[in-house]
Design an enzyme around this catalytic site. Structure first.
Site, mmCIF file in Angstrom:
data_model
loop_
_atom_site.group_PDB
_atom_site.id
_atom_site.type_symbol
_atom_site.label_atom_id
_atom_site.label_comp_id
_atom_site.label_asym_id
_atom_site.label_seq_id
_atom_site.Cartn_x
_atom_site.Cartn_y
_atom_site.Cartn_z
ATOM 1 N N CYS A 228 -5.317 -7.554 -3.539
ATOM 2 C CA CYS A 228 -5.797 -6.490 -4.194
ATOM 3 C C CYS A 228 -6.618 -6.809 -5.678
ATOM 4 C CB CYS A 228 -4.787 -5.273 -4.484
ATOM 5 S SG CYS A 228 -5.200 -3.757 -5.256
ATOM 6 N N GLY A 229 -7.870 -6.742 -5.426
ATOM 7 C CA GLY A 229 -8.605 -7.123 -6.731
ATOM 8 C C GLY A 229 -8.421 -6.154 -8.037
ATOM 9 N N ASN A 230 -8.400 -4.963 -7.797
ATOM 10 C CA ASN A 230 -8.054 -4.223 -8.831
ATOM 11 C C ASN A 230 -6.640 -4.344 -9.627
ATOM 12 O OD1 ASN A 230 -10.375 -2.744 -9.163
ATOM 13 N ND2 ASN A 230 -9.860 -1.282 -7.560
ATOM 14 N N ASN B 59 0.745 -1.102 0.143
ATOM 15 C CA ASN B 59 -0.059 0.128 0.018
ATOM 16 C C ASN B 59 0.833 1.216 0.007
ATOM 17 O OD1 ASN B 59 -2.589 -1.042 -0.044
ATOM 18 N ND2 ASN B 59 -2.732 -1.230 2.118
ATOM 19 N N CYS C 242 -12.174 -0.280 -5.153
ATOM 20 C CA CYS C 242 -11.458 -1.324 -4.267
ATOM 21 C C CYS C 242 -11.837 -2.689 -4.700
ATOM 22 C CB CYS C 242 -11.425 -1.065 -2.833
ATOM 23 S SG CYS C 242 -10.847 -2.478 -1.690
ATOM 24 N N GLY C 243 -11.244 -3.533 -5.476
ATOM 25 C CA GLY C 243 -11.771 -4.764 -5.978
ATOM 26 C C GLY C 243 -12.076 -5.596 -4.737
ATOM 27 N N THR C 244 -11.386 -5.833 -3.826
ATOM 28 C CA THR C 244 -11.662 -6.696 -2.599
ATOM 29 C C THR C 244 -12.723 -6.244 -1.711
ATOM 30 O OG1 THR C 244 -9.825 -5.764 -1.128
ATOM 31 C CG2 THR C 244 -9.298 -7.758 -2.410
ATOM 32 N N GLY C 245 -12.833 -4.578 -1.724
ATOM 33 C CA GLY C 245 -13.829 -4.337 -1.248
ATOM 34 C C GLY C 245 -15.212 -4.336 -1.861
ATOM 35 N N HIS D 91 -12.128 -7.232 5.695
ATOM 36 C CA HIS D 91 -12.977 -6.030 5.550
ATOM 37 C C HIS D 91 -14.299 -6.034 6.363
ATOM 38 C CE1 HIS D 91 -11.834 -4.704 1.366
ATOM 39 N NE2 HIS D 91 -11.204 -5.890 1.221
ATOM 40 N N GLU E 110 -9.642 2.249 2.332
ATOM 41 C CA GLU E 110 -8.763 1.352 2.155
ATOM 42 C C GLU E 110 -7.584 1.407 3.408
ATOM 43 O OE1 GLU E 110 -6.489 -1.153 -1.341
ATOM 44 O OE2 GLU E 110 -7.544 0.876 -1.860
#
Length: 273
Positions: free
Chosen positions: A74-76, A65, A213-216, A155, A204
């Site tokens: 990190c999904g994105n 980060n 935020c992909g995982t979000g 999360h 994040e």
């Protein structure tokens, strides 16, 4: 040592990608990652992504980060790396193995199965993670009864009538660093805005307010599905754009959305070390 980098983003969530699979790089440190991520004196990014060789998978993705801390998922960035790699691959991350597959304009990522047990988030003590008996207050009122889920990283998800009334930039740091969350937490505030459609803002962990935020998005969709607010496939609208999240019958989470390469450049390693 002159080092090439690739600047990429997923829905405005931006990354510096360093590829150490063929040419070895010196060890990455938290200070170096923080210096490169600095938007005034460095290259600037939300996350720095380091690709390395793996003994068990196609390759390994490490994620730092903007505060320099290394995180699990990190999904994105996963979609950006899928676009860069150019073919289906199962890769290693600190949060577990994930499967990438490039698609037109972006990628789909199998993020694996969600975890709901309190010690998998992890929390400081046992509690019901579907309806947590905790609350925080900001100018807009109380944020209460959230759900916690780990989708490779931890999360907490709050559902409100209007996400934009919550001063997430103010209350996000307080929740992120609450002692209840022993490894910190990503903070999601979401609203149901239509059939199988959620709107989401994210604070994040280690990065702050983010456009996407992909995982979000994964965590929030799963929380909404567990509570019966949406079906097993939902669109999540973030400030940067939309992601489609599907919770498949095999319990894995499939995230689909865009990714973009912005530009390429290079830097002198010792200037930031």
């Amino acid at each position: 040592m002159r080092v090439p980098f690739i600047k990429m983003h997923g829905l405005g969530n931006d990354f510096i990608v360093l590829d150490a699979r063929e040419t070895a790089l010196p060890p990455m440190t938290n200070g170096l990652a923080r210096a490169l991520a600095d938007r005034r004196e460095g290259i600037g990014c939300d996350q720095l992504i380091l690709l390395e060789e793996s003994d068990s998978h196609a390759f390994k993705m490490r994620i730092f980060n903007s505060d320099g801390g290394e995180v699990e998922a990190c999904g994105n960035a996963s979609r950006a790396v899928a676009l860069l790699h150019g073919e289906r691959a199962q890769i290693e991350t600190a949060g577990g193995a994930i499967t990438l597959e490039p698609a037109e304009g972006g990628a789909s990522v199998d993020m694996g199965a969600p975890e709901f047990a309190w010690d998998k988030i992890p929390l400081a003590f046992a509690m019901d993670t579907l309806n947590m008996p905790v609350s925080w207050s900001d100018e807009s009122g109380d944020l209460d009864a959230p759900m916690a889920v780990n989708v490779g990283n931890p999360h907490v998800v709050f559902f409100t009538k209007d996400t934009n009334t919550v001063k997430l930039g103010q209350i996000g740091p307080e929740i992120e660093n609450d002692p209840l969350f022993t490894e910190g937490i990503n903070v999601n505030v979401a609203s149901v805005v239509g059939d199988n459609h959620l709107r989401l803002n994210v604070w994040e962990r280690g990065a702050g307010l983010t456009r996407a935020c992909g995982t979000g998005a994964c965590a929030t969709a799963i929380a909404a599905m567990k509570r019966g607010l949406v079906g097993r496939s939902a669109t999540v609208s973030l400030p940067g754009g939309d992601l489609v999240i599907e919770w498949r019958d095999d319990n894995s989470i499939l995230m689909t959305g865009p990714a973009t390469e912005a530009y390429r450049g290079s830097f002198e390693w010792d200037d930031f070390a």
